[in-house]
Design a protein around this motif. Structure first.
Motif, mmCIF file in Angstrom:
data_model
loop_
_atom_site.group_PDB
_atom_site.id
_atom_site.type_symbol
_atom_site.label_atom_id
_atom_site.label_comp_id
_atom_site.label_asym_id
_atom_site.label_seq_id
_atom_site.Cartn_x
_atom_site.Cartn_y
_atom_site.Cartn_z
ATOM 1 N N ILE A 126 56.421 62.992 28.221
ATOM 2 C CA ILE A 126 56.659 63.799 29.425
ATOM 3 C C ILE A 126 57.804 64.780 29.186
ATOM 4 O O ILE A 126 57.712 65.972 29.512
ATOM 5 C CB ILE A 126 56.969 62.893 30.634
ATOM 6 C CG1 ILE A 126 55.719 62.124 31.054
ATOM 7 C CG2 ILE A 126 57.490 63.721 31.809
ATOM 8 C CD1 ILE A 126 55.966 61.119 32.164
ATOM 9 N N LYS A 127 58.893 64.277 28.615
ATOM 10 C CA LYS A 127 60.048 65.146 28.361
ATOM 11 C C LYS A 127 59.694 66.252 27.366
ATOM 12 O O LYS A 127 60.148 67.392 27.507
ATOM 13 C CB LYS A 127 61.209 64.310 27.816
ATOM 14 C CG LYS A 127 61.784 63.315 28.807
ATOM 15 C CD LYS A 127 62.564 64.005 29.910
ATOM 16 C CE LYS A 127 63.871 64.552 29.400
ATOM 17 N NZ LYS A 127 64.714 65.111 30.494
ATOM 18 N N LYS A 128 58.881 65.932 26.391
ATOM 19 C CA LYS A 128 58.487 66.929 25.395
ATOM 20 C C LYS A 128 57.732 68.078 26.056
ATOM 21 O O LYS A 128 58.007 69.255 25.791
ATOM 22 C CB LYS A 128 57.615 66.282 24.318
ATOM 23 C CG LYS A 128 57.162 67.247 23.231
ATOM 24 C CD LYS A 128 56.347 66.532 22.177
ATOM 25 C CE LYS A 128 55.960 67.494 21.067
ATOM 26 N NZ LYS A 128 57.121 68.070 20.369
ATOM 27 N N VAL A 129 56.782 67.733 26.913
ATOM 28 C CA VAL A 129 55.989 68.770 27.576
ATOM 29 C C VAL A 129 56.850 69.566 28.555
ATOM 30 O O VAL A 129 56.745 70.793 28.634
ATOM 31 C CB VAL A 129 54.777 68.147 28.292
ATOM 32 C CG1 VAL A 129 54.025 69.205 29.091
ATOM 33 C CG2 VAL A 129 53.846 67.498 27.277
ATOM 34 N N LEU A 130 57.716 68.897 29.294
ATOM 35 C CA LEU A 130 58.586 69.603 30.235
ATOM 36 C C LEU A 130 59.550 70.539 29.506
ATOM 37 O O LEU A 130 59.795 71.665 29.958
ATOM 38 C CB LEU A 130 59.372 68.597 31.082
ATOM 39 C CG LEU A 130 58.588 67.892 32.188
ATOM 40 C CD1 LEU A 130 59.443 66.820 32.854
ATOM 41 C CD2 LEU A 130 58.096 68.895 33.232
ATOM 42 N N ASN A 131 60.077 70.094 28.384
ATOM 43 C CA ASN A 131 60.966 70.964 27.604
ATOM 44 C C ASN A 131 60.207 72.175 27.064
ATOM 45 O O ASN A 131 60.752 73.286 26.997
ATOM 46 C CB ASN A 131 61.588 70.181 26.451
ATOM 47 C CG ASN A 131 62.615 69.170 26.931
ATOM 48 O OD1 ASN A 131 63.163 69.294 28.027
ATOM 49 N ND2 ASN A 131 62.872 68.148 26.125
ATOM 50 N N SER A 132 58.952 71.958 26.688
ATOM 51 C CA SER A 132 58.127 73.067 26.223
ATOM 52 C C SER A 132 57.893 74.072 27.349
ATOM 53 O O SER A 132 57.981 75.289 27.146
ATOM 54 C CB SER A 132 56.787 72.539 25.702
ATOM 55 O OG SER A 132 55.926 73.602 25.349
ATOM 56 N N LEU A 133 57.621 73.578 28.554
ATOM 57 C CA LEU A 133 57.429 74.467 29.701
ATOM 58 C C LEU A 133 58.715 75.213 30.044
ATOM 59 O O LEU A 133 58.679 76.387 30.436
ATOM 60 C CB LEU A 133 56.949 73.668 30.911
ATOM 61 C CG LEU A 133 55.545 73.061 30.818
ATOM 62 C CD1 LEU A 133 55.216 72.294 32.095
ATOM 63 C CD2 LEU A 133 54.497 74.139 30.563
#
Length: 213
Positions: A126-133
């Motif tokens: 989740i954190k990986k995708v949010l950081n990407s966004l």
């Protein structure tokens, strides 16, 4: 060749070309003045020179302005292409594709119970995708790149991802007491939803498939 001598040669060449150009311009004006004089309508030579020189200078300034404008546009377009390429690499890297797929297929709808089930791997995803966004949101800030260049291919995946992540971001923001928690990602999702609603409202509804590619 000695760089100093090469620079001196370049300066001398520029000076020579400038001098020849000026001389050629004056000779041309003088011949034109003689032609007018033969016809019986020649003005004062110096007045003629001043008038024509002013006109040529104005034309040169306008031409230089047009060239500068074109170069500025070309530079902006190159920068837009560079940003779009970075966005594409960010969103379509293998790690980010796999992370989004995990979220689509495994993330429970209810964040309160979901956070207890997904474990550390799920939280990291989740954190990986949010950081990407967040990174994508930073690269697409207002006026940095025209939306028409990126929204057609970017907004569908952002909207689809946000359908799953928004409840978790809102829940975590409230739980932490941090209203600005992933603010950039939230704003990006809103911009994508607004653009999609204006241009492709039929695709706002996300259809989930268990065996999707």
């Amino acid at each position: 060749m000695d760089p100093n001598r090469e620079n001196l040669s370049t300066l001398l060449l520029i000076f020579a070309l400038t001098a020849l150009g000026t001389l050629g311009w004056l000779v041309g004006l003088f011949l034109f003045w003689l032609f007018l004089r033969i016809l019986g309508g020649a003005p004062d030579f110096f007045s003629l020179t001043e008038s024509f020189s002013t006109a040529v200078t104005a034309a040169a300034v306008l031409s230089a302005g047009f060239i500068a404008y074109r170069e500025l546009n070309e530079g902006s377009y190159s920068r837009y292409i560079e940003v779009a390429d970075r966005l594409f690499e960010e969103l379509n890297s293998e790690d980010n594709i796999n992370a989004r797929r995990w979220i689509y297929q495994n993330l429970p709808d209810d964040p309160q119970t979901g956070l207890k089930k997904i474990g550390e791997e799920g939280r990291t995803t989740i954190k990986k995708v949010l950081n990407s966004l967040d990174r994508v949101a930073f690269l697409t800030q207002k006026n940095w790149i025209p939306e028409k260049m990126i929204m057609p291919w970017m907004s569908p995946m952002v909207i689809k991802t946000w359908v799953k992540l928004e409840p978790y971001v809102n829940y975590e923001s409230e739980r932490r007491g941090e209203p600005e928690y992933y603010r950039l990602a939230r704003d990006l999702a809103k911009r994508c939803q607004t653009w999609q609603k204006s241009n492709h409202p039929e695709s706002l509804n996300v259809h989930w498939l268990d065996d999707a590619l």
